[in-house]
Design a protein around this motif. Structure first.
Motif, PDB file in Angstrom:
ATOM      1  N   HIS A 144      49.343  35.138  40.511  1.00 53.33           N
ATOM      2  CA  HIS A 144      49.178  36.572  40.289  1.00 53.33           C
ATOM      3  C   HIS A 144      48.601  37.224  41.545  1.00 53.33           C
ATOM      4  O   HIS A 144      47.896  36.583  42.324  1.00 53.33           O
ATOM      5  N   ILE A 197      52.527  47.047  38.398  1.00 51.16           N
ATOM      6  CA  ILE A 197      52.009  45.837  37.742  1.00 51.16           C
ATOM      7  C   ILE A 197      50.962  46.198  36.692  1.00 51.16           C
ATOM      8  O   ILE A 197      50.897  45.582  35.618  1.00 51.16           O
ATOM      9  N   TRP A 198      50.144  47.214  36.993  1.00 52.75           N
ATOM     10  CA  TRP A 198      49.073  47.634  36.084  1.00 52.75           C
ATOM     11  C   TRP A 198      49.254  49.122  35.757  1.00 52.75           C
ATOM     12  O   TRP A 198      48.543  49.984  36.298  1.00 52.75           O
ATOM     13  N   PRO A 212      44.659  38.382  34.192  1.00 53.29           N
ATOM     14  CA  PRO A 212      45.923  38.094  33.487  1.00 53.29           C
ATOM     15  C   PRO A 212      45.698  37.043  32.409  1.00 53.29           C
ATOM     16  O   PRO A 212      44.862  36.146  32.554  1.00 53.29           O
ATOM     17  N   GLU A 213      46.457  37.161  31.345  1.00 55.45           N
ATOM     18  CA  GLU A 213      46.320  36.200  30.256  1.00 55.45           C
ATOM     19  C   GLU A 213      47.055  34.921  30.631  1.00 55.45           C
ATOM     20  O   GLU A 213      48.274  34.914  30.796  1.00 55.45           O
ATOM     21  N   THR A 214      46.313  33.866  30.789  1.00 55.14           N
ATOM     22  CA  THR A 214      46.885  32.562  31.102  1.00 55.14           C
ATOM     23  C   THR A 214      46.150  31.512  30.292  1.00 55.14           C
ATOM     24  O   THR A 214      45.063  31.757  29.761  1.00 55.14           O
TER      25      THR A 214
END
Length: 229
Positions: free
Chosen positions: A172, A200-201, A218-220
């Protein structure tokens, strides 16, 4: 010469407690941590090797292989492993490289090119510079170098934290701030323009200064993305 971030980790063939390896082939598509020791049967290193065995599942969850190195032959390592298990409660569950000819320590800039002779004639103090941690990416590039004195045990929880950051930022366009841990806010990378960032945002970001643009992480999940490459 000392290795720095971005250098290719020197490849080598060596005997280990789990058989002979070719280092780059052994890493494969994983990440790797190589951590070195000046001599077998040293007290601080004994605690470190035991702790790394205990937390090895955390490295495995992140797609990271760990490997030790000590400036002694593998036969001595096998005797040391028994002491580690007895005193630390965990036997090394990863290979330990034998570097009796100092070749790997020299290649990684931990010992001078003029070092030679029988490793049994050298003390831990003679090899005190062999106390490095190298984090190596799937591209075989060095991502982190830590150097510790013999008197200070290494913080391998910090190595895990850095790996979390390295793997997140590899996937990211973000950086992680001071003392960051997974789940906390991150910083939009300086290489990303505001126009690119808006794509992106789209919900925007917090901007205490124009060069500090803060967004949620970020969701990871651990073991995905760069960790699995």
């Amino acid at each position: 010469m000392a290795l720095t971030i971005g250098d290719t980790a020197p490849d080598f063939e060596a005997d280990t407690t789990e058989g002979r390896i070719s280092f780059h082939d052994w890493i494969g598509d994983s990440w790797a941590v190589l951590f070195s020791h000046p001599k077998d049967f040293t007290p601080v290193c004994t605690t470190e090797l035991g702790y790394m065995a205990r937390i090895n599942p955390e490295f495995e969850r992140r797609g990271v292989k760990i490997i030790g190195l000590s400036v002694d032959p593998t036969g001595a390592h096998e005797d040391w492993v028994r002491d580690i298990e007895e005193t630390q409660g965990h036997a090394p569950n990863y290979p330990i490289i034998g570097d009796a000819d100092f070749a790997i320590s020299k290649a990684y800039g931990m010992l001078g090119a003029d070092v030679s002779g029988d490793p049994s004639d050298r003390t831990a103090a003679d090899n005190q510079t062999v106390r490095n941690v190298f984090v190596i990416g799937p591209d075989k590039k060095i991502k982190l170098v830590l150097v510790y004195p013999m008197t200070t045990g290494r913080n391998f929880d910090e190595v895990l934290r850095v790996i979390d950051s390295l793997q997140l930022t590899a996937d990211h366009k973000v950086s992680t701030p001071v003392n960051w841990v997974p789940g906390e806010d991150v910083i939009i990378a300086g290489s990303v323009s505001n126009d690119q960032a808006r794509e992106i945002w789209p919900d925007g970001w917090e901007e205490p200064k124009p060069y500090i643009r803060i967004v949620p992480a970020p969701e990871t999940r651990v073991g995905e993305g760069a960790a699995a490459k």
